[in-house]
Design an enzyme around this catalytic site. Structure first.
Site, PDB file in Angstrom:
ATOM      1  CB  VAL A 104      -1.002   0.102   1.493  1.00  0.00           C
ATOM      2  CG1 VAL A 104      -1.648   1.343   1.126  1.00  0.00           C
ATOM      3  CG2 VAL A 104      -1.921  -1.345   1.096  1.00  0.00           C
ATOM      4  N   PRO A 105       1.126   2.044  -1.140  1.00  0.00           N
ATOM      5  CG  PRO A 105       0.751   2.957  -3.290  1.00  0.00           C
ATOM      6  CD  PRO A 105       0.111   1.783  -2.261  1.00  0.00           C
ATOM      7  CB  CYS A 106       2.126   5.102   2.817  1.00  0.00           C
ATOM      8  SG  CYS A 106       3.347   3.894   3.496  1.00  0.00           S
ATOM      9  CG  HIS A 107       6.531   4.390  -1.323  1.00  0.00           C
ATOM     10  ND1 HIS A 107       5.952   3.234  -1.240  1.00  0.00           N
ATOM     11  CD2 HIS A 107       6.928   4.571  -2.831  1.00  0.00           C
ATOM     12  CE1 HIS A 107       5.737   2.866  -2.300  1.00  0.00           C
ATOM     13  NE2 HIS A 107       6.189   3.584  -3.443  1.00  0.00           N
TER      14      HIS A 107
END
Length: 168
Positions: free
Chosen positions: A125-128
């Site tokens: 889950v690309p929180c970056h």
């Protein structure tokens, strides 16, 4: 039943956690705000073959999204934020305010930041891909060096950050 495994990545060892066949956690060893009492359950390396393969493909530049069952544990707002993160395309970024706006209230930017920081599924889950409204890299549970590396791999390191690092 909760199970776990470990996977070596270019960014360090990842702890993978699943329950009922769905991934519930992907954590770095020094993951900030990692839930203190995450039950790891028994170790089962064979149960994570698909996740490990997809992570390897991502790091090799051959995968831009993940296709594994997910079941992150969080409150309703956190899950809404995490669902928005899944909509950020590979190679793109969004600001906290932009996500808040998508959720219906631009004043929720701080709450979005808090939920983003508690994302239990790093990389998947690309929180970056969430950055400051001015293009700056802001906090990341895996550390800013990892965030920078992930965004660089995806070709989405913000121009402001590239200038600061002398890359342009």
């Amino acid at each position: 039943m909760t199970i776990h495994s470990y996977h070596e990545s270019p960014l360090g060892t990842l702890t993978l956690v699943a329950e009922g066949g769905a991934l519930t956690g992907v954590y770095f060893n020094d993951h900030a705000r990692r839930p203190l009492k995450v039950p790891l359950g028994e170790r089962d390396d064979d149960a994570f073959d698909a996740v490990k393969q997809q992570l390897d493909e991502y790091f090799a530049g051959m995968r831009t999204s993940f296709d594994v069952p997910l079941a992150p544990v969080g409150d309703t707002f956190q899950r809404r934020v995490w669902n928005e993160l899944l909509r950020i395309p590979y190679g793109e970024t969004r600001s906290y305010g932009a996500i808040a706006q998508l959720l219906g209230d631009k004043r929720l930017a701080r709450a979005v930041g808090s939920a983003n920081g508690r994302n239990p599924l790093a990389i998947i889950v690309p929180c970056h891909r969430v950055i400051g409204s001015d293009g700056s890299l802001t906090g990341y549970a895996g550390g800013l060096d990892r965030k920078r590396e992930l965004l660089s791999r995806e070709g989405s390191l913000p121009q402001k950050q590239m200038v600061l690092e002398g890359l342009v």
